[in-house]
Design a protein around this motif. Sequence first.
Motif, short mmCIF file in Angstrom:
data_model
loop_
_atom_site.label_atom_id
_atom_site.label_comp_id
_atom_site.label_asym_id
_atom_site.label_seq_id
_atom_site.Cartn_x
_atom_site.Cartn_y
_atom_site.Cartn_z
N GLN A 125 0.87 -1.21 -0.08
CA GLN A 125 0.16 -0.02 -0.01
C GLN A 125 0.63 1.18 0.20
OE1 GLN A 125 -2.64 1.26 3.32
NE2 GLN A 125 -4.28 0.75 2.11
N GLY A 126 2.23 1.10 0.73
CA GLY A 126 2.90 2.27 0.53
C GLY A 126 3.59 2.63 -0.77
N GLY A 127 3.69 1.75 -1.72
CA GLY A 127 4.00 1.61 -3.16
C GLY A 127 3.19 2.22 -3.85
N ALA A 128 1.84 1.78 -3.52
CA ALA A 128 0.55 2.23 -4.29
C ALA A 128 0.67 4.14 -4.00
CB ALA A 128 -0.58 1.80 -3.70
N MET A 129 0.89 4.30 -3.02
CA MET A 129 0.92 5.75 -2.39
C MET A 129 1.96 6.54 -3.11
SD MET A 129 -1.94 6.49 -0.66
CE MET A 129 -1.59 8.14 -0.93
N ALA A 130 3.04 5.85 -3.27
CA ALA A 130 4.16 6.45 -3.85
C ALA A 130 3.87 6.84 -5.44
CB ALA A 130 5.41 5.74 -4.00
N LEU A 131 3.40 5.57 -5.98
CA LEU A 131 2.74 6.14 -7.51
C LEU A 131 1.75 7.27 -7.21
CD1 LEU A 131 2.40 2.31 -8.77
CD2 LEU A 131 3.93 4.13 -9.67
N ARG A 136 1.07 12.82 -9.46
CA ARG A 136 0.51 13.94 -9.33
C ARG A 136 1.16 15.24 -8.67
NH1 ARG A 136 -2.72 9.41 -9.16
NH2 ARG A 136 -4.58 9.62 -9.89
N TYR A 137 2.39 15.24 -8.13
CA TYR A 137 3.06 16.05 -7.73
C TYR A 137 3.58 17.29 -8.78
CZ TYR A 137 5.92 18.42 -4.27
OH TYR A 137 6.52 19.75 -3.42
N PRO A 138 3.24 18.54 -8.57
CA PRO A 138 3.58 19.51 -9.46
C PRO A 138 5.05 19.99 -9.69
CG PRO A 138 2.73 20.43 -7.37
CD PRO A 138 2.70 18.97 -7.36
N GLU A 139 5.90 19.20 -9.28
CA GLU A 139 7.42 19.74 -9.14
C GLU A 139 8.18 18.31 -9.68
OE1 GLU A 139 9.37 22.90 -6.89
OE2 GLU A 139 7.50 22.39 -5.48
N GLU A 140 8.93 18.26 -10.46
CA GLU A 140 9.79 17.12 -11.09
C GLU A 140 10.31 16.54 -9.65
OE1 GLU A 140 12.96 15.67 -14.35
OE2 GLU A 140 12.40 17.97 -13.95
N LEU A 141 10.05 15.17 -9.53
CA LEU A 141 10.97 14.59 -8.62
C LEU A 141 11.96 13.61 -9.29
CD1 LEU A 141 7.84 13.30 -6.73
CD2 LEU A 141 9.21 14.95 -5.74
N ALA A 142 12.74 12.84 -8.37
CA ALA A 142 13.96 12.20 -8.85
C ALA A 142 13.26 10.67 -9.34
CB ALA A 142 14.94 11.68 -7.74
N GLY A 143 12.40 10.08 -8.71
CA GLY A 143 11.80 9.02 -9.22
C GLY A 143 10.88 8.36 -8.20
N VAL A 144 10.23 7.21 -8.65
CA VAL A 144 9.13 6.62 -7.82
C VAL A 144 9.63 5.17 -7.66
CG1 VAL A 144 6.85 5.96 -7.74
CG2 VAL A 144 7.41 8.20 -8.03
N MET A 145 9.76 4.58 -6.52
CA MET A 145 9.87 2.98 -6.13
C MET A 145 8.81 2.43 -5.83
SD MET A 145 12.40 1.14 -3.68
CE MET A 145 13.71 2.32 -3.53
N ALA A 146 8.01 1.56 -6.61
CA ALA A 146 6.72 0.85 -6.29
C ALA A 146 6.84 -0.44 -6.04
CB ALA A 146 5.85 1.26 -7.39
N LEU A 147 7.03 -1.08 -4.87
CA LEU A 147 7.30 -2.42 -4.79
C LEU A 147 6.04 -3.29 -4.21
CD1 LEU A 147 10.66 -1.92 -2.41
CD2 LEU A 147 10.56 -2.00 -4.92
N SER A 148 5.98 -4.29 -4.81
CA SER A 148 4.91 -5.32 -4.51
C SER A 148 3.49 -4.53 -4.33
CB SER A 148 5.03 -5.95 -3.22
OG SER A 148 6.26 -6.78 -3.63
N CYS A 149 2.96 -3.78 -5.46
CA CYS A 149 2.13 -2.99 -5.18
C CYS A 149 1.11 -2.71 -6.37
CB CYS A 149 2.47 -1.46 -4.70
SG CYS A 149 3.15 -0.34 -6.15
N TYR A 150 0.13 -1.93 -6.40
CA TYR A 150 -0.86 -1.60 -7.53
C TYR A 150 -0.94 -0.14 -7.67
CZ TYR A 150 -3.13 -0.72 -2.93
OH TYR A 150 -3.50 -0.36 -1.77
N LEU A 151 -1.82 0.22 -8.90
CA LEU A 151 -1.95 1.63 -9.01
C LEU A 151 -3.48 2.13 -8.41
CD1 LEU A 151 -1.07 4.15 -10.62
CD2 LEU A 151 -2.03 3.43 -12.63
N PRO A 152 -3.39 2.82 -7.43
CA PRO A 152 -4.71 3.31 -7.22
C PRO A 152 -5.29 4.52 -7.95
CG PRO A 152 -3.00 4.49 -5.86
CD PRO A 152 -2.35 3.39 -6.53
N ALA A 153 -6.46 4.61 -7.85
CA ALA A 153 -7.29 5.69 -8.73
C ALA A 153 -6.71 5.81 -10.05
CB ALA A 153 -6.93 6.90 -7.72
N SER A 154 -6.58 4.63 -10.82
CA SER A 154 -6.04 4.57 -12.00
C SER A 154 -7.00 5.15 -12.87
CB SER A 154 -5.78 3.60 -12.44
OG SER A 154 -7.19 2.40 -12.51
#
Length: 228
Positions: A125-131, A136-154
Motif C-alpha cells: 500500500q505504501g508503494g501504491a501511495m508513492a505512485l 500528481r506532484y507539481p514539481e519534478e521528482l527524482a523517481g518513484v519506487m513501487a514495490l509489490s503494489c498496485y496503481l490506486p485511482a487509475s
Amino acid sequence: MTPPPAGLLPAIELETGVRPSHTILWMHGLGADGRDFVPIVDELGLPSNLHVRFVFPHAPMRPVSINRGLVMRAWHDYDVVDPDSGLHEEMTSLRDSQRAIEALIDREKQRGVEPGNIVLAGFSQGGAMALHTGLRYPEELAGVMALSCYLPASQTLAAEAHRANSGISIFMAHGSADNIVPMALAAAARRKLQESGYAVEWHEYPMAHSVCANEIADIGGWLKRVLI
C-alpha cells in the motif's frame, strides 16, 4: 523518535551523512509502520559521498474494510481485491494521505533538498501511495519506487497526472508468488502506466509478498542512477 512538527506524520529518520542533499520518503505496507524498512538502508550499497536522508513515515491508524474494520496503520481504506476490476478504494482517505506525503516533501524542500533530489518509495500500500502521489506532484521528482503494489485511482490518472513528472523514472518490482497483491494487479498497473506514456523499469522475482536480496541489489543500483 522526536515528535514531528505540527501537522506532519510521525516518522523515523536516518541520515547517511551531514547536510543531506537527497531524500528518500519510504512508505510502509498495510498494518506495518515506519520501522519496517529501516534495516534495508545499510544493504543498498549507496556511495559514502551521497548524503541521503531516509524518511520512514508512520501511516495513520484507521479502520480497514477489507480486514473487517480492524483498526491498523493504513494509508487508505479499501475493500474488495478483484484482479479484473481492481480495488474498491475510499477516496477521502486516499486523498488525505496524498496530502500528508506532499507535506513531507514540502518539509524536505524547507530543509534544503530540491524536489529533483527526492525519491518517493514504498512497499505494497505504501508503494501504491508513492505512485499515486508522485505522478500528481507539481514539481519534478527524482523517481518513484513501487514495490509489490498496485496503481490506486487509475481512473483519475489521466486527468490528475502532472506534466512535471511525465518523464519520471519508475522502478516497479513484484514477486511471482505474491498471494497478497496478485500479480494481475501489478501487471495491470504496469500496463496502465506504459499506456499513459510512463517509462517503467520492471523487475520480477521468485518470491511472495516480500523483498529479496536480488531485489535490494537492483534497488540500490536504480537509486544510484536517479540520485547521482
